[in-house]
Motif scaffolding. Structure first.
Motif, PDB file in Angstrom:
ATOM      1  N   ALA A  45      50.667  38.929  55.742  1.00  0.00           N
ATOM      2  CA  ALA A  45      49.385  39.214  55.158  1.00  0.00           C
ATOM      3  C   ALA A  45      49.038  38.608  53.810  1.00  0.00           C
ATOM      4  CB  ALA A  45      48.848  40.865  54.524  1.00  0.00           C
ATOM      5  N   LYS A  46      50.081  38.545  52.713  1.00  0.00           N
ATOM      6  CA  LYS A  46      49.677  38.064  52.060  1.00  0.00           C
ATOM      7  C   LYS A  46      49.786  36.280  52.086  1.00  0.00           C
ATOM      8  CE  LYS A  46      50.717  40.511  47.393  1.00  0.00           C
ATOM      9  NZ  LYS A  46      51.403  40.814  46.678  1.00  0.00           N
ATOM     10  N   GLY A  47      50.783  35.743  52.628  1.00  0.00           N
ATOM     11  CA  GLY A  47      50.756  34.834  53.384  1.00  0.00           C
ATOM     12  C   GLY A  47      49.276  34.009  54.313  1.00  0.00           C
ATOM     13  N   VAL A  48      48.868  34.835  54.917  1.00  0.00           N
ATOM     14  CA  VAL A  48      48.102  34.672  55.598  1.00  0.00           C
ATOM     15  C   VAL A  48      47.486  34.451  55.067  1.00  0.00           C
ATOM     16  CG1 VAL A  48      46.588  35.613  58.215  1.00  0.00           C
ATOM     17  CG2 VAL A  48      48.864  35.787  57.539  1.00  0.00           C
ATOM     18  N   LEU A  49      46.463  35.307  53.753  1.00  0.00           N
ATOM     19  CA  LEU A  49      45.386  34.795  52.387  1.00  0.00           C
ATOM     20  C   LEU A  49      45.431  34.255  52.025  1.00  0.00           C
ATOM     21  CD1 LEU A  49      44.541  38.704  51.744  1.00  0.00           C
ATOM     22  CD2 LEU A  49      43.417  37.119  53.214  1.00  0.00           C
ATOM     23  N   THR A  50      46.917  33.364  51.866  1.00  0.00           N
ATOM     24  CA  THR A  50      47.102  32.613  51.609  1.00  0.00           C
ATOM     25  C   THR A  50      46.234  31.104  52.110  1.00  0.00           C
ATOM     26  OG1 THR A  50      49.230  32.949  49.933  1.00  0.00           O
ATOM     27  CG2 THR A  50      48.390  30.720  49.605  1.00  0.00           C
ATOM     28  N   ALA A  51      47.098  31.081  53.308  1.00  0.00           N
ATOM     29  CA  ALA A  51      46.476  30.093  54.359  1.00  0.00           C
ATOM     30  C   ALA A  51      44.840  30.573  54.809  1.00  0.00           C
ATOM     31  CB  ALA A  51      47.613  29.964  55.847  1.00  0.00           C
ATOM     32  N   VAL A  52      44.488  30.647  54.429  1.00  0.00           N
ATOM     33  CA  VAL A  52      42.726  31.333  54.914  1.00  0.00           C
ATOM     34  C   VAL A  52      41.819  31.281  54.057  1.00  0.00           C
ATOM     35  CG1 VAL A  52      40.980  32.961  54.885  1.00  0.00           C
ATOM     36  CG2 VAL A  52      43.487  33.846  56.472  1.00  0.00           C
ATOM     37  N   ASP A  53      42.820  31.293  52.314  1.00  0.00           N
ATOM     38  CA  ASP A  53      42.547  30.794  50.870  1.00  0.00           C
ATOM     39  C   ASP A  53      41.861  28.866  51.466  1.00  0.00           C
ATOM     40  OD1 ASP A  53      41.132  32.794  50.980  1.00  0.00           O
ATOM     41  OD2 ASP A  53      43.055  33.427  49.082  1.00  0.00           O
TER      42      ASP A  53
END
Length: 254
Positions: free
Chosen positions: A70-78
């Motif tokens: 989930a952190k990896g996805v949020l980094t991409a979202v940011d």
């Protein structure tokens, strides 16, 4: 454990509504897993993300938890600045969507499609990881075809189903095995009660992977839970019933 590198895929960048972030099932590319649903989602931007070693996301060599993913996805979202957004995901993508909802205040609703806070058993996933390390993802095609699609779908929609099964053969073996081990280690059932946003499970009536009684239990534990069951659908609702799934997602976002 490490945070995997995740890449976003813009699926529909037109529209002024609240963005929707969608995640794929294990063994699929998000563009193929969600492609048939996109035209029915109306006036809103839609972004997807690919699992490690799937589609455009790099392969992983170190293990990762659901929190890491989930952190990896949020980094991409940011990196693209989505602001606040709804999340939806199929199978493992749904479990990650729940993880996103638990981690980030940017998430405005969580929809798990053919998914649960706890999927399968540790023993079953341990066997799957060993099988793919020994024989590769092509060895999984026959079993996946039986699990993914309701009877008759492959015959009716050969191009769609065949494309997804070919994508499975291209997935990085070790990344797939690490995703499988994540599934064996993840149980978010007790966390659902702390979710502060609307929570929906969309289940396929023909899905042998996701028992309806477990889906009912999960939504009943949420502050704002809802269960939708799609007839004639197995484990890939976003390609088996795209218009019906889109309608539910539009209702969630309204």
């Amino acid at each position: 454990m490490s945070v995997p590198a995740i890449k976003l895929v813009p699926l529909s960048t037109e529209g002024s509504g609240r963005p929707l972030l969608v995640g794929p099932s294990l063994g699929t590319r998000v563009a193929a897993c969600w492609g048939p649903t996109i035209p029915f989602l109306g006036d809103r931007p839609v972004y997807g993300w690919d699992l490690p070693g799937h589609g455009v996301s790099p392969a992983a060599r170190d293990g990762f938890s659901i929190t890491d993913l989930a952190k990896g996805v949020l980094t991409a979202v940011d990196e693209v600045g989505l602001g606040r957004f709804d999340v939806a995901g199929v199978s493992l993508g749904g479990l990650v969507s729940l993880g996103l909802g638990l981690q980030s205040q940017q998430v405005t609703s969580v929809t798990m499609v053919c998914s649960l806070p706890r999927i399968g058993t540790l023993e079953g996933w341990t066997e799957r990881a060993a099988a793919v390390r020994a024989s590769g993802t092509p060895s999984l095609v026959r079993g996946s075809a039986e699990r993914w699609f309701a009877p008759g779908f492959i015959e009716r929609e050969g191009m769609v189903s065949g494309g997804m099964l070919r994508d499975l053969m291209d997935v990085d073996d070790e990344s797939y095995a690490l995703c499988v081990e994540l599934l064996g280690a993840t149980d978010l059932r007790s966390a659902v009660a702390s979710l502060s946003v609307p929570f929906t499970i969309v289940a396929g009536a023909e899905d042998a992977v996701i028992p309806l009684d477990a889906a009912e239990e999960a939504v009943s534990s949420a502050r704002s839970g809802r269960l939708e069951v799609l007839p004639g659908v197995a484990h890939q609702a976003a390609v088996e019933a795209p218009e019906a799934l889109a309608r539910i997602l539009q209702e969630v976002a309204s």
